[in-house]
Design a protein around this motif. Structure first.
Motif, PDB file in Angstrom:
ATOM      1  N   VAL A 134      67.210  48.761  -6.012  1.00  0.00           N
ATOM      2  CA  VAL A 134      68.419  48.591  -5.178  1.00  0.00           C
ATOM      3  C   VAL A 134      68.136  48.899  -3.722  1.00  0.00           C
ATOM      4  O   VAL A 134      69.065  49.100  -2.937  1.00  0.00           O
ATOM      5  N   ALA A 135      66.867  48.950  -3.331  1.00  0.00           N
ATOM      6  CA  ALA A 135      66.531  49.268  -1.935  1.00  0.00           C
ATOM      7  C   ALA A 135      67.002  48.194  -0.979  1.00  0.00           C
ATOM      8  O   ALA A 135      67.270  48.477   0.201  1.00  0.00           O
ATOM      9  N   TRP A 136      67.157  46.968  -1.449  1.00  0.00           N
ATOM     10  CA  TRP A 136      67.593  45.884  -0.569  1.00  0.00           C
ATOM     11  C   TRP A 136      69.054  46.037  -0.145  1.00  0.00           C
ATOM     12  O   TRP A 136      69.502  45.369   0.805  1.00  0.00           O
ATOM     13  N   LEU A 137      69.801  46.916  -0.800  1.00  0.00           N
ATOM     14  CA  LEU A 137      71.195  47.147  -0.427  1.00  0.00           C
ATOM     15  C   LEU A 137      71.338  48.171   0.697  1.00  0.00           C
ATOM     16  O   LEU A 137      72.407  48.296   1.296  1.00  0.00           O
ATOM     17  N   VAL A 138      70.286  48.948   0.980  1.00  0.00           N
ATOM     18  CA  VAL A 138      70.391  50.034   1.951  1.00  0.00           C
ATOM     19  C   VAL A 138      70.675  49.529   3.361  1.00  0.00           C
ATOM     20  O   VAL A 138      71.512  50.104   4.076  1.00  0.00           O
ATOM     21  N   PRO A 139      70.034  48.470   3.872  1.00  0.00           N
ATOM     22  CA  PRO A 139      70.359  48.029   5.249  1.00  0.00           C
ATOM     23  C   PRO A 139      71.812  47.638   5.453  1.00  0.00           C
ATOM     24  O   PRO A 139      72.307  47.686   6.587  1.00  0.00           O
ATOM     25  N   ALA A 140      72.516  47.271   4.399  1.00  0.00           N
ATOM     26  CA  ALA A 140      73.920  46.894   4.560  1.00  0.00           C
ATOM     27  C   ALA A 140      74.793  48.080   4.941  1.00  0.00           C
ATOM     28  O   ALA A 140      75.878  47.899   5.514  1.00  0.00           O
ATOM     29  N   PHE A 141      74.341  49.295   4.668  1.00  0.00           N
ATOM     30  CA  PHE A 141      75.118  50.501   4.986  1.00  0.00           C
ATOM     31  C   PHE A 141      74.495  51.272   6.152  1.00  0.00           C
ATOM     32  O   PHE A 141      74.690  52.481   6.266  1.00  0.00           O
ATOM     33  N   GLU A 142      73.738  50.610   7.003  1.00  0.00           N
ATOM     34  CA  GLU A 142      73.028  51.307   8.076  1.00  0.00           C
ATOM     35  C   GLU A 142      74.000  51.944   9.061  1.00  0.00           C
ATOM     36  O   GLU A 142      73.829  53.105   9.457  1.00  0.00           O
TER      37      GLU A 142
END
Length: 846
Positions: A459-467
């Motif tokens: 699920v690391a690809w979801l982290v930039p969405a919450f930057e």
């Protein structure tokens, strides 16, 4: 295996004179630890799954909190103490029977389970969770099943085992303390030492407990339904279990339509319960053999959970089996192939050295996300390395003094030194250095951690969405920490926030001695109690079959009952039930309406249907597994079933009449038991053969006459000769005999003046006695209330009407709920015989 070979080679190299006996002893001890021990990483997984199961159990029980655990429910404390309670039990839920107190106890229990889940004060949280679990089960033993038995045994072993050495907040705090003291955080390496393997009396007890459940369950199944034999019952146990309507899930419908497949599944389940136990004691290839046994039992319980409704039994058994996962899986499969990769092995987490919070976060990241492969170092060390690299370029230092190879020296981010120093002075947050020696700060560091984590990389690809949100949270956290440092700086030397043991105020030598004594006493006490557990597990289960004449000593039985160590594993034994039952609750309201309160859970949701004898929807009618066990263990077969049925009737009447006052009140209900049996002739599991029905219990909610009995029948004016109208033209004049015959054909229109009661003077109604509180005992044992003396009446006044006799199940009603005039005449209407006599006397008069 390669690691074991390396350990043996090291042992042979270091030994001055290789001794064959010492080598044999080394391998023998390693094999004993491998067979009878457990891995600490498996214990951490066992703790997490057990805590989740505890939270799920609390949520499941909370749906019926008022009905099952308070005095306003079906089992008040008075009935529990009189008919069900054991003198060796202790329950915190017996302290109060109110709803608010019970809700508070549930919330406290949930907090302890959450602490156990994250591993914070794990030992204390586990002990308190165990105490609350025993109290919750003792409060209402009627709704218990085998899953509850295994749940409390698993919780007891979680207290005795070190379940917080991995994947816990306690492990992170322990890592921080070791780093502050300058101790190594790497596992110890020496010949014959297995750093993550644990073998003692407690691990042996856990292994015996799991295997005793399956071993005894195999021998309890003695009927041809499990073992095979002549007749249609041969290997029909799975088919019988699936034909029970309440237990069957939608997946079970598919299996039920294939009797041959059910027979094969019966044979597989029965034999695997015995053969799977031997997989844990194989001396050769012990790791793969144990893993095969764990997977077999896990798959069996997952099959049960997808086909049958068994409550939490499948979840709790899986949590116990997970504790037996061998170290072979962790070392040879998970860590070597999944965790120890090139990208994850070179990760370093840098933190500000003088920031305790940053150090704690780094330890938490290391414990929960990166495991043992990442390194934790202060950020100042990287600054110094970078500065020395610059000096090396200028010729002020040697290359070999600071770097191991040239690749590391080239990969150092020389221009990033100023950025790192500025980062430390402003935020002091973590800095992550990946395997390619690239530095990541703030939110980029969180993204790098997720990419390197064996758990979060999917699920690391979801982290930039919450930057954007993450950067604001980090900034707010640092501002709060900076303000806290300013406030507490004056008191930093006066207060210490670390936990201090009781022996810390002694001198150093005495402190070390007390620590060793305390550790030795606690360790040996745990092992002595574990030996007692092994004794109880073996003797109690063997006593069911009379094996070797074993029986638990009488002196140990109070402790056994107090801790609920007594156990019985006869699930679906000696055969699954081949008959089925359900209720038909025939209810009558105050206005005479007939309802059925069992179908679709009408007794629980207070929604009745017009009464009929149609078969109900079993799952919706019982609502959940706890209600089914209440009816099966308590309402049908418990020795105190009369008191249980009486309190169930009071509970139902009280709830219904509070919801529906007036003429919609519940006056009485009758519980009919309807039984059916399996259709062996056609092997049809969907259509059962009815075997009969009978009345189990009749309950009257109040003593007052309902409105449909008090309502007089319609009255017509009495026929008189003087009032008869002249006959119409062309109408045949009827004789008195024909007139009387016509009135006999319509008796509801006949009124005989001679049979009417004389008028009664209206008197003020007497005051009823005060309502008594609901107690859990039969009304026959309750003293009769003292009635008030009526006022003096004239000598010629007629006697007042008598009240109907009270039913044993009726509850006293207040004056506001049952207004009734004392002088109202008692009249049930003239029945057929009385009407016939009245007409004969009327004919004679004519």
């Amino acid at each position: 295996m390669n690691k074991n070979k390396g350990v043996v080679n090291t042992f042979l190299t270091e030994a001055s004179k290789p001794d064959f006996n010492s080598i044999v002893a080394l391998f023998t001890w390693r094999k004993i630890r491998e067979v009878f021990g457990v891995d600490k990483r498996s214990l951490a997984l066992f703790r997490v799954w057990l805590a989740i199961t505890t939270l799920w159990d609390l949520a499941d029980r909370a749906r019926d909190l008022t009905d099952h655990y308070t005095d306003y429910g079906v089992l008040p404390r008075t009935l529990v103490l009189e008919s069900i309670w054991n003198d060796n039990w202790t329950s915190v839920y017996m302290a109060s029977g109110t709803v608010n107190a019970t809700i508070a106890l549930f919330c406290v229990n949930g907090v302890f389970a959450l602490f156990m889940l994250i591993g914070y004060y794990t030992k204390t949280a586990t002990v308190l969770s165990y105490i609350f679990l025993l109290g919750l089960q003792d409060r209402n033993v009627l709704i218990g099943h085998s899953g509850d038995l295994l749940h409390r045994m698993a919780m007891l072993f979680a207290i005795l085992l070190p379940t917080a050495d991995f994947f816990s907040v306690d492990a992170a705090l322990r890592l921080r303390r070791r780093m502050r003291r300058g101790k190594s955080i790497q596992p110890q390496e020496k010949p014959g030492y297995m750093p993550h393997q644990l073998c003692n009396a407690t691990t042996v007890g856990l292994l015996f407990q799991v295997l005793a459940m399956y071993y005894t369950a195999y021998y309890f199944k003695t009927e041809p339904h499990w073992n095979g034999g002549p007749g249609p019952e041969s290997f029909s146990a799975t088919w019988l279990a699936l034909q029970l309507p309440f237990f069957r899930r939608p997946m079970g419908d598919l299996f039920l339509a294939m009797p041959k497949l059910c027979a094969f599944m019966t044979l597989a389940v029965h034999e695997w319960q015995l053969l799977g136990c031997y997989c844990f004691f194989v001396p050769v290839f012990s790791g793969p053999a144990r893993m095969f046994g764990v997977l077999g039992y896990f798959a069996m319980h997952m099959g049960f959970a997808t086909s049958l409704r068994l409550g939490q039994f499948g979840w709790i058994t899986c949590s116990t089996i997970l504790a037996l996962i061998p170290a072979w899986l962790w070392d040879s499969v998970i860590f070597s192939k999944w965790v120890k990769t090139r990208e994850r092995s070179g990760v370093k987490v840098h933190f500000k050295q003088d920031c305790g919070f940053c150090h704690l976060v780094a330890c938490l990241v290391h414990t929960f996300l990166l495991f043992d492969e990442a390194r934790i170092v202060p950020a100042q060390s990287r600054v110094e390395d970078s500065r020395m690299a610059i000096k090396r370029q200028n010729g002020d230092a040697n290359f070999e003094e600071f770097y191991e190879d040239e690749e590391t020296a080239v990969a150092v981010d020389m221009p990033g030194i100023s950025k790192l120093v500025e980062h430390q002075n402003t935020y002091g947050w973590l800095m992550v250095e990946d395997s390619r020696h690239n530095a990541h700060y703030d939110w980029a560091a969180a993204y790098a951690i997720c990419r390197a984590s064996p758990l979060l990389f999917p699920v690391a690809w979801l982290v930039p969405a919450f930057e954007r949100l993450g950067r604001r949270a980090i900034l707010a956290m640092h501002q709060h920490r900076f303000h806290k440092q300013q406030v507490c700086s004056a008191y930093r030397n006066d207060f210490s926030f670390d936990a201090v043991p009781f022996y810390s105020h002694h001198p150093r030598g005495t402190r070390r001695t007390l620590k060793h004594v305390y550790t030795a006493i606690s360790t040996w006490s745990v092992q002595a109690f574990s030996v007692f557990l092994v004794y109880v597990i073996i003797t109690w289960n063997a006593s069911h079959f009379g094996w070797w004449g074993l029986r638990t000593a009488d002196a140990a039985r109070p402790t056994v009952f107090a801790l609920h160590l007594d156990q019985y594993w006869g699930m679906f034994a000696p055969k699954p039930p081949d008959s089925w039952w359900y209720y038909n609750i025939e209810a009558t309201l105050d206005n005479g309406t007939k309802l059925e309160l069992f179908d679709d859970g009408g007794y629980r949701y207070l929604q009745g249907k017009p009464h009929s004898w149609d078969k109900p929807d079993f799952f919706l009618s019982f609502k959940n597994h706890r209600w089914f066990k209440y009816f099966e263990n308590g309402y049908n077969s418990h020795p105190a079933r009369d008191g249980i049925r009486l309190n169930f009737g009071r509970w139902l009447c009280r709830r219904w009449n509070l919801e529906y006052p007036g003429e919609q009140r519940l006056y009485t209900f009758i519980v009919h038991l309807v039984t059916e049996r399996a259709n062996y002739e056609e092997m049809d599991g969907f259509n059962h053969i009815p075997t009969g029905s009978g009345k189990m219990w009749e309950h009257i909610c109040y003593n007052d006459e309902p409105s449909f009995k008090r309502r007089p029948p319609p009255v017509a004016p009495a026929p008189a000769r003087a009032q008869q109208a002249s006959p119409k033209p062309f109408e045949k004049r009827r004789s008195p005999k024909e007139l009387a015959d016509s009135q006999l054909r319509a008796p509801e229109s006949v009124t005989v003046p001679q049979m009417r009661a004389p008028p009664v003077e209206q008197q003020p109604p007497p005051q009823p006695p005060p309502a008594e509180p609901v107690v859990a005992k039969d009304e026959s044992s309750r003293p009769a209330p003292v009635a008030e003396q009526p006022a003096a009446q004239p000598a010629d006044a007629p006697p007042p009407a008598e009240a109907p006799p009270a039913h044993p199940s009726a509850e006293p009603q207040s004056a506001a709920e049952s207004p009734r005039a004392a002088a109202e005449a008692k009249s049930d209407g003239a029945d057929g015989l009385e009407r016939r006599k009245a007409h004969e006397s009327y004919d004679e008069a004519l």
